[in-house]
Design a protein around this motif. Sequence first.
Motif, PDB file in Angstrom:
ATOM      1  N   TRP A 107      32.157  27.880  40.252  1.00 33.25           N
ATOM      2  CA  TRP A 107      31.723  28.714  41.105  1.00 33.25           C
ATOM      3  C   TRP A 107      31.629  30.285  40.884  1.00 33.25           C
ATOM      4  N   ILE A 108      32.928  30.869  40.444  1.00 30.36           N
ATOM      5  CA  ILE A 108      33.061  32.065  40.072  1.00 30.36           C
ATOM      6  C   ILE A 108      32.335  32.650  38.885  1.00 30.36           C
ATOM      7  N   ASP A 109      31.796  31.770  38.077  1.00 27.68           N
ATOM      8  CA  ASP A 109      31.076  32.011  37.009  1.00 27.68           C
ATOM      9  C   ASP A 109      29.886  33.004  37.236  1.00 27.68           C
ATOM     10  N   ASN A 110      29.158  32.669  38.276  1.00 31.81           N
ATOM     11  CA  ASN A 110      28.074  33.435  38.933  1.00 31.81           C
ATOM     12  C   ASN A 110      28.539  34.516  39.948  1.00 31.81           C
ATOM     13  N   GLY A 111      29.672  34.741  40.031  1.00 33.23           N
ATOM     14  CA  GLY A 111      30.081  35.695  41.255  1.00 33.23           C
ATOM     15  C   GLY A 111      30.449  37.047  40.345  1.00 33.23           C
ATOM     16  N   PRO A 112      30.584  38.038  41.183  1.00 35.12           N
ATOM     17  CA  PRO A 112      30.560  39.118  40.750  1.00 35.12           C
ATOM     18  C   PRO A 112      32.108  39.848  40.797  1.00 35.12           C
ATOM     19  N   LEU A 113      33.062  39.157  41.466  1.00 37.02           N
ATOM     20  CA  LEU A 113      34.253  39.558  41.984  1.00 37.02           C
ATOM     21  C   LEU A 113      35.253  39.486  40.614  1.00 37.02           C
ATOM     22  N   ASP A 114      35.849  40.389  40.368  1.00 36.85           N
ATOM     23  CA  ASP A 114      36.891  40.441  39.363  1.00 36.85           C
ATOM     24  C   ASP A 114      37.870  41.773  39.540  1.00 36.85           C
ATOM     25  N   PRO A 115      39.026  41.690  39.451  1.00 33.84           N
ATOM     26  CA  PRO A 115      40.030  40.743  39.456  1.00 33.84           C
ATOM     27  C   PRO A 115      40.199  39.617  40.696  1.00 33.84           C
ATOM     28  N   TRP A 116      40.273  38.533  40.599  1.00 31.02           N
ATOM     29  CA  TRP A 116      40.302  37.517  41.687  1.00 31.02           C
ATOM     30  C   TRP A 116      41.939  37.669  42.219  1.00 31.02           C
ATOM     31  N   ARG A 117      41.751  37.346  43.467  1.00 33.42           N
ATOM     32  CA  ARG A 117      42.897  37.519  44.306  1.00 33.42           C
ATOM     33  C   ARG A 117      43.180  35.971  44.774  1.00 33.42           C
ATOM     34  N   ILE A 118      44.223  35.277  44.167  1.00 26.27           N
ATOM     35  CA  ILE A 118      44.242  33.705  44.447  1.00 26.27           C
ATOM     36  C   ILE A 118      45.335  33.427  45.522  1.00 26.27           C
ATOM     37  N   LEU A 119      45.026  32.660  46.380  1.00 23.48           N
ATOM     38  CA  LEU A 119      46.058  31.786  47.033  1.00 23.48           C
ATOM     39  C   LEU A 119      46.229  30.343  46.938  1.00 23.48           C
ATOM     40  N   ASP A 120      47.472  29.872  46.752  1.00 20.41           N
ATOM     41  CA  ASP A 120      47.430  28.342  46.602  1.00 20.41           C
ATOM     42  C   ASP A 120      48.532  28.118  47.807  1.00 20.41           C
ATOM     43  N   LEU A 121      47.952  27.191  48.646  1.00 22.39           N
ATOM     44  CA  LEU A 121      48.674  26.832  49.963  1.00 22.39           C
ATOM     45  C   LEU A 121      49.265  25.467  49.604  1.00 22.39           C
ATOM     46  N   GLY A 122      50.675  25.333  49.632  1.00 20.97           N
ATOM     47  CA  GLY A 122      51.425  24.007  49.292  1.00 20.97           C
ATOM     48  C   GLY A 122      51.515  24.140  47.657  1.00 20.97           C
ATOM     49  N   THR A 123      51.859  24.992  47.103  1.00 20.07           N
ATOM     50  CA  THR A 123      51.873  24.993  45.521  1.00 20.07           C
ATOM     51  C   THR A 123      52.540  23.893  44.823  1.00 20.07           C
ATOM     52  N   GLY A 124      53.678  23.472  45.398  1.00 16.90           N
ATOM     53  CA  GLY A 124      54.505  22.173  44.619  1.00 16.90           C
ATOM     54  C   GLY A 124      54.834  22.756  43.166  1.00 16.90           C
ATOM     55  N   SER A 125      54.473  22.095  42.390  1.00 16.73           N
ATOM     56  CA  SER A 125      54.774  22.619  41.006  1.00 16.73           C
ATOM     57  C   SER A 125      54.066  23.733  40.430  1.00 16.73           C
ATOM     58  N   GLY A 126      52.922  24.304  41.276  1.00 24.40           N
ATOM     59  CA  GLY A 126      52.357  25.574  40.994  1.00 24.40           C
ATOM     60  C   GLY A 126      51.225  25.157  39.969  1.00 24.40           C
ATOM     61  N   CYS A 127      50.959  23.750  39.800  1.00 24.16           N
ATOM     62  CA  CYS A 127      49.736  23.516  39.027  1.00 24.16           C
ATOM     63  C   CYS A 127      48.453  24.069  39.001  1.00 24.16           C
ATOM     64  N   LEU A 128      48.140  24.269  40.279  1.00 29.29           N
ATOM     65  CA  LEU A 128      46.774  24.727  40.607  1.00 29.29           C
ATOM     66  C   LEU A 128      46.480  26.173  40.313  1.00 29.29           C
ATOM     67  N   LEU A 129      47.475  26.835  40.823  1.00 31.18           N
ATOM     68  CA  LEU A 129      47.257  28.398  40.848  1.00 31.18           C
ATOM     69  C   LEU A 129      47.651  28.747  39.310  1.00 31.18           C
ATOM     70  N   ILE A 130      48.846  28.122  38.658  1.00 28.21           N
ATOM     71  CA  ILE A 130      49.049  28.680  37.386  1.00 28.21           C
ATOM     72  C   ILE A 130      47.991  28.229  36.443  1.00 28.21           C
ATOM     73  N   SER A 131      47.351  27.141  36.478  1.00 29.20           N
ATOM     74  CA  SER A 131      46.230  26.589  35.502  1.00 29.20           C
ATOM     75  C   SER A 131      44.818  27.945  35.849  1.00 29.20           C
ATOM     76  N   LEU A 132      44.763  28.188  37.072  1.00 29.97           N
ATOM     77  CA  LEU A 132      43.699  29.233  37.343  1.00 29.97           C
ATOM     78  C   LEU A 132      44.080  30.429  36.832  1.00 29.97           C
ATOM     79  N   LEU A 133      45.354  30.929  36.871  1.00 29.35           N
ATOM     80  CA  LEU A 133      45.864  32.149  36.283  1.00 29.35           C
ATOM     81  C   LEU A 133      45.608  32.170  34.926  1.00 29.35           C
ATOM     82  N   HIS A 134      45.855  31.155  34.326  1.00 25.33           N
ATOM     83  CA  HIS A 134      45.718  30.928  32.811  1.00 25.33           C
ATOM     84  C   HIS A 134      44.482  31.400  32.284  1.00 25.33           C
TER      85      HIS A 134
END
Length: 280
Positions: A107-134
């Motif tokens: 999705w963000i491939d064609n978006g103009p926004l950067d740097p992204w601010r990401i929110l992960d709700l119910g992060t658990g191990s953090g896998c979703l947020l950390i993979s995206l930040l990576h």
Amino acid sequence: MTLKEWRRVIEEALSKASIDNVHQEAKWLLTGALGYESSFIVLKPTYTPSETEINKIKVWLARRLQGEPLSRIKGVREFWSLPFQLNEHTLDPRPESEVLVEGVLKWIDNGPLDPWRILDLGTGSGCLLISLLHELPHATGMGIDLIDGALSIAQFNAALNKIESRARFQKGNWGETLEGQFDIIICNPPYIPLRDKDRLEKNVLQFDPSLALFGGEDGLDCYRILSKDIKRLLSPNGIAVLEMGYGQRNEIESLFKSAGYEILFILKDLAGIERGIGVK
Ligand code: GLN
């Protein structure tokens, strides 16, 4: 006994217990228990494990035969090709959740926004947020969880994957006490209907925390909360990408539509199941 012989013994025991993929499992179990790279078994098939090593192999095998997933025994799971430490407070990240990461990146491939601010709700191990930040080196992120024991492991995983300077973890109940706006909200809420509890695989019930699994009687409780909570947290061009369970697409879609959201896309997992929804 040599490693090669141990592998055969383990394979036999696993297949007697009707565990799938015994060849790989035996390799992972053996090398995991001994703390070696999995190539070790191929390179040194005649290595004879010591008494202490044998005891470790036996303990791991006994736990695996009880149905405990290998990732729990090891305490670490690979997600998005990155390592994640687990504990009893975190869901064992599932490979199908990777479609959320993929969906966001596409999705963000064609978006103009950067740097992204990401929110992960119910992060658990953090896998979703950390993979995206990576993947997004200029992005920053916030992970929210209700459970302290999950937050500390997510923090640990952020450091393990070297993105800790761009991630913050905070205790909270979904978006309740949060302020500010985010460009990307991701969430893999608990969505299994309580009424399906008896049909769930034994090892899921036994080893994953139930808070991370069940979403009320019909499985949709968290989406009701999220559809109210996340609107004010989305930036003007922001999107939310949520995981969903088998067969839940129509209900979740209409829930978000009637709360005033636009449905942007649906993500399918490798099995062709509608697994994610993008809304704004
Ligand atoms: N965000 C974590 C994951 O996707 C935890 C989700 C949960 O506990 N329901 O694995």
